[in-house]
Write an enzyme that holds these catalytic residues in place. Structure first.
Site, PDB file in Angstrom:
ATOM      1  N   ARG A   1      21.253  43.672 -49.244  1.00 43.69           N
ATOM      2  CA  ARG A   1      20.768  42.661 -49.821  1.00 43.69           C
ATOM      3  C   ARG A   1      21.272  42.143 -51.097  1.00 43.69           C
ATOM      4  O   ARG A   1      21.567  41.087 -51.566  1.00 43.69           O
ATOM      5  CB  ARG A   1      19.166  42.456 -50.099  1.00 43.69           C
ATOM      6  CG  ARG A   1      18.394  42.731 -48.663  1.00 43.69           C
ATOM      7  CD  ARG A   1      16.841  42.714 -49.086  1.00 43.69           C
ATOM      8  NE  ARG A   1      16.200  42.929 -47.654  1.00 43.69           N
ATOM      9  CZ  ARG A   1      15.988  44.235 -47.053  1.00 43.69           C
ATOM     10  NH1 ARG A   1      16.406  45.211 -47.711  1.00 43.69           N
ATOM     11  NH2 ARG A   1      15.214  44.398 -45.919  1.00 43.69           N
TER      12      ARG A   1
ATOM     13  N   ASP B   1       8.048  44.705 -46.257  1.00 41.55           N
ATOM     14  CA  ASP B   1       8.109  46.127 -46.474  1.00 41.55           C
ATOM     15  C   ASP B   1       6.897  46.643 -46.068  1.00 41.55           C
ATOM     16  O   ASP B   1       6.667  47.754 -45.233  1.00 41.55           O
ATOM     17  CB  ASP B   1       9.004  46.525 -47.585  1.00 41.55           C
ATOM     18  CG  ASP B   1      10.015  45.572 -47.945  1.00 41.55           C
ATOM     19  OD1 ASP B   1      11.256  46.058 -47.860  1.00 41.55           O
ATOM     20  OD2 ASP B   1       9.944  44.685 -48.426  1.00 41.55           O
TER      21      ASP B   1
ATOM     22  N   ARG C   1       5.561  46.383 -42.717  1.00 43.28           N
ATOM     23  CA  ARG C   1       6.384  47.221 -41.879  1.00 43.28           C
ATOM     24  C   ARG C   1       5.599  48.621 -41.926  1.00 43.28           C
ATOM     25  O   ARG C   1       5.571  49.409 -40.846  1.00 43.28           O
ATOM     26  CB  ARG C   1       7.916  47.099 -42.258  1.00 43.28           C
ATOM     27  CG  ARG C   1       8.551  46.153 -41.540  1.00 43.28           C
ATOM     28  CD  ARG C   1       9.698  45.792 -42.170  1.00 43.28           C
ATOM     29  NE  ARG C   1      10.768  44.536 -41.639  1.00 43.28           N
ATOM     30  CZ  ARG C   1      11.590  43.981 -42.083  1.00 43.28           C
ATOM     31  NH1 ARG C   1      12.173  44.444 -43.474  1.00 43.28           N
ATOM     32  NH2 ARG C   1      12.079  43.081 -41.711  1.00 43.28           N
TER      33      ARG C   1
ATOM     34  N   HIS D   1      12.727  44.877 -53.133  1.00 41.32           N
ATOM     35  CA  HIS D   1      12.858  44.508 -51.792  1.00 41.32           C
ATOM     36  C   HIS D   1      14.176  45.031 -51.462  1.00 41.32           C
ATOM     37  O   HIS D   1      15.164  44.168 -51.262  1.00 41.32           O
ATOM     38  CB  HIS D   1      12.499  43.062 -51.365  1.00 41.32           C
ATOM     39  CG  HIS D   1      12.778  42.800 -50.211  1.00 41.32           C
ATOM     40  ND1 HIS D   1      12.227  43.313 -48.989  1.00 41.32           N
ATOM     41  CD2 HIS D   1      13.532  41.847 -49.738  1.00 41.32           C
ATOM     42  CE1 HIS D   1      12.530  42.798 -47.910  1.00 41.32           C
ATOM     43  NE2 HIS D   1      13.470  41.661 -48.194  1.00 41.32           N
TER      44      HIS D   1
HETATM   45  N1  LIG Z   1      12.287  38.020 -48.729  1.00 42.07           N
HETATM   46  C1  LIG Z   1      12.318  38.579 -47.214  1.00 42.07           C
HETATM   47  O1  LIG Z   1      11.644  39.411 -46.991  1.00 42.07           O
HETATM   48  C2  LIG Z   1      13.480  38.200 -46.552  1.00 42.07           C
HETATM   49  C3  LIG Z   1      13.414  38.366 -45.084  1.00 42.07           C
HETATM   50  C4  LIG Z   1      14.405  37.934 -44.089  1.00 42.07           C
HETATM   51  C5  LIG Z   1      15.386  36.967 -44.931  1.00 42.07           C
HETATM   52  N2  LIG Z   1      15.382  36.690 -46.131  1.00 42.07           N
HETATM   53  C6  LIG Z   1      16.408  35.970 -46.726  1.00 42.07           C
HETATM   54  O2  LIG Z   1      16.151  34.688 -46.366  1.00 42.07           O
HETATM   55  C7  LIG Z   1      17.206  33.638 -46.578  1.00 42.07           C
HETATM   56  C8  LIG Z   1      17.585  32.608 -45.445  1.00 42.07           C
HETATM   57  O3  LIG Z   1      17.880  33.600 -44.251  1.00 42.07           O
HETATM   58  P1  LIG Z   1      18.041  32.716 -42.972  1.00 42.07           P
HETATM   59  O4  LIG Z   1      18.093  34.090 -41.903  1.00 42.07           O
HETATM   60  O5  LIG Z   1      17.019  31.719 -42.846  1.00 42.07           O
HETATM   61  O6  LIG Z   1      19.394  32.128 -43.140  1.00 42.07           O
HETATM   62  P2  LIG Z   1      20.188  30.916 -42.472  1.00 42.07           P
HETATM   63  O7  LIG Z   1      21.259  30.886 -42.670  1.00 42.07           O
HETATM   64  O8  LIG Z   1      19.524  30.730 -40.934  1.00 42.07           O
HETATM   65  O9  LIG Z   1      19.447  29.840 -43.349  1.00 42.07           O
HETATM   66  C9  LIG Z   1      19.696  29.237 -44.536  1.00 42.07           C
HETATM   67  C10 LIG Z   1      19.425  27.718 -44.768  1.00 42.07           C
HETATM   68  O10 LIG Z   1      19.797  27.473 -46.004  1.00 42.07           O
HETATM   69  C11 LIG Z   1      20.430  26.267 -45.953  1.00 42.07           C
HETATM   70  N3  LIG Z   1      21.131  26.022 -47.335  1.00 42.07           N
HETATM   71  C12 LIG Z   1      22.189  26.713 -47.778  1.00 42.07           C
HETATM   72  N4  LIG Z   1      22.544  26.169 -49.094  1.00 42.07           N
HETATM   73  C13 LIG Z   1      21.493  25.227 -49.316  1.00 42.07           C
HETATM   74  C14 LIG Z   1      21.151  24.554 -50.448  1.00 42.07           C
HETATM   75  N5  LIG Z   1      22.107  24.301 -51.479  1.00 42.07           N
HETATM   76  N6  LIG Z   1      20.177  23.752 -50.492  1.00 42.07           N
HETATM   77  C15 LIG Z   1      19.165  23.627 -49.379  1.00 42.07           C
HETATM   78  N7  LIG Z   1      19.621  24.436 -48.099  1.00 42.07           N
HETATM   79  C16 LIG Z   1      20.486  25.138 -48.350  1.00 42.07           C
HETATM   80  C17 LIG Z   1      21.395  26.278 -44.886  1.00 42.07           C
HETATM   81  O11 LIG Z   1      21.942  24.955 -44.623  1.00 42.07           O
HETATM   82  C18 LIG Z   1      20.592  27.084 -43.950  1.00 42.07           C
HETATM   83  O12 LIG Z   1      19.949  26.101 -43.008  1.00 42.07           O
HETATM   84  C19 LIG Z   1      18.661  34.695 -46.824  1.00 42.07           C
HETATM   85  O13 LIG Z   1      18.868  35.070 -47.989  1.00 42.07           O
HETATM   86  C20 LIG Z   1      17.922  35.996 -46.221  1.00 42.07           C
HETATM   87  O14 LIG Z   1      18.510  37.360 -46.578  1.00 42.07           O
HETATM   88  C21 LIG Z   1      14.416  37.125 -46.815  1.00 42.07           C
END
Ligand SMILES: NC(=O)c1ccc[n+]([C@@H]2O[C@H](COP(=O)([O-])OP(=O)(O)OC[C@H]3O[C@@H](n4cnc5c(N)ncnc54)[C@H](O)[C@@H]3O)[C@@H](O)[C@H]2O)c1
Length: 318
Positions: free
Chosen positions: A93, A153, A156, A180
């Protein structure tokens, strides 16, 4: 100054990829909101997701779901930010820092400009770093900027302990605190099942290898995201339910204790770093942090987790 009116039942999701759209799908079913706006750099993606999710409304409750832009954030009760690159197989991450800080520099000032008066919930990774970045860039009071932190987490962990002990995971009480990510800490010393100490419960269920079993479960929790990403390239349902749970606590002013990421001031000698510790979460966001009981080893690990995050924070130019 005139008090700003907000439409508390309006949520905005910024970022409509796997995580954003799965979270909106969960929120649509929750009945918590009357309006959800989807914003994405790829406007067609936001429109497509809004259409698709809206077609489930006749099976849930009436509400509006539509693609919008930053003018829609002004009166929202909650803004959720999931925009950003996800981990690729083999990436941690923390590897996402530079990419996603850059993305936050384009998003958070747009929110700040509109005098937003609600709660900002950060989900994009690395979530602790980005929560801290969002506090700085938004200028919002610290209590109104929350990271989803180790809510996922912890879910999980509770799920895996529930399976191990063959009990309802909702009766399992244990937190993961800290980052995280790879330096997260399981609070084994205070873990219990409805008040019964974990080791007692394990023995009641025929498990006597406490050290091996707890190490194995902690590793499985920590590696869950890597394993899922290797198999299906992204994780989104577990985080979607976590987002829904945090929104419930805020929208209903539940004052629930959740291990969300927030600015820590003094707990375990940690100061000025965002990481997860249990906190009371309600309509104003973080009401107060709750001191969690940690033994000496857990305390040392938590400090290491804070140090790992501080090292990254110190490299970011905001
Ligand atoms: N906190 C958690 O527990 C957790 C869990 C899973 C994923 N995540 C995180 O969530 C984030 C998204 O993951 P995902 O699988 O949905 O990715 P993804 O690539 O499917 O989606 C990301 C989206 O963000 C959009 N985007 C990018 N730049 C942008 C901007 N400047 N303005 C607006 N939209 C923008 C993209 O067009 C895309 O649709 C990642 O950083 C991932 O690591 C966090």
């Amino acid at each position: 100054m005139e008090k700003k009116t907000i439409n508390a039942k309006k949520a905005v999701m910024i970022g409509c990829g796997f995580v954003g759209s799965a979270s909106v799908f969960a929120l649509m079913q929750s009945g918590l909101f009357t309006e959800i706006v989807l914003i994405d750099a790829d406007k067609a993606k936001a429109e497509g997701e809004a259409m698709d999710i809206s077609h489930g409304i006749p099976f849930a409750s009436p509400m509006k779901i539509y693609a919008g832009d930053y003018d829609d954030v002004a009166d929202a009760g909650i803004i959720i930010v999931s925009a950003g690159a996800g981990q690729k197989p083999g990436e941690t991450r923390l590897d996402l820092v530079n990419k996603n800080v850059g993305i936050f520099k384009s998003i958070i000032p747009e929110i700040a400009k509109r005098n937003f008066a609600g709660i900002l919930l950060i989900v994009a990774n690395p979530v602790d770093i980005l929560t801290q970045v969002a506090i700085k860039l938004s200028g919002l009071p610290e209590n109104r900027v929350i990271g989803s932190g180790t809510v996922l987490d912890t879910a999980r962990l509770r799920y895996m302990l529930g399976e191990h002990l063959s009990v309802d995971s909702r009766s399992v009480h244990a937190f993961i605190v800290g980052e995280h990510g790879d330096s997260e800490v399981v609070t084994w010393s205070s873990a219990n099942v409805s008040g019964v100490p974990l080791s007692t419960m394990c023995e009641m269920r025929g498990h006597f290898k406490h050290k091996e079993n707890t190490e194995e479960i902690a590793e499985s929790v920590k590696n869950s995201a890597y394993e899922i990403i290797n198999k299906k390239h992204a994780t989104y349902y577990g985080i979607a339910m976590s987002v829904k749970r945090i929104c419930e606590a805020i929208m209903r002013d539940e004052k629930s204790i959740l291990p969300v990421s927030h600015m820590i001031h003094g707990a375990c000698d940690i100061d000025g770093i965002c990481l997860s510790m249990p906190a009371i979460v309600g309509a104003d966001g973080i009401e107060t942090a709750i001191p969690v009981n940690l033994d000496a080893e857990e305390t040392a690990k938590l400090k290491e987790s804070a140090d790992a995050l501080k090292q990254i924070i110190d490299t970011i130019n905001l």
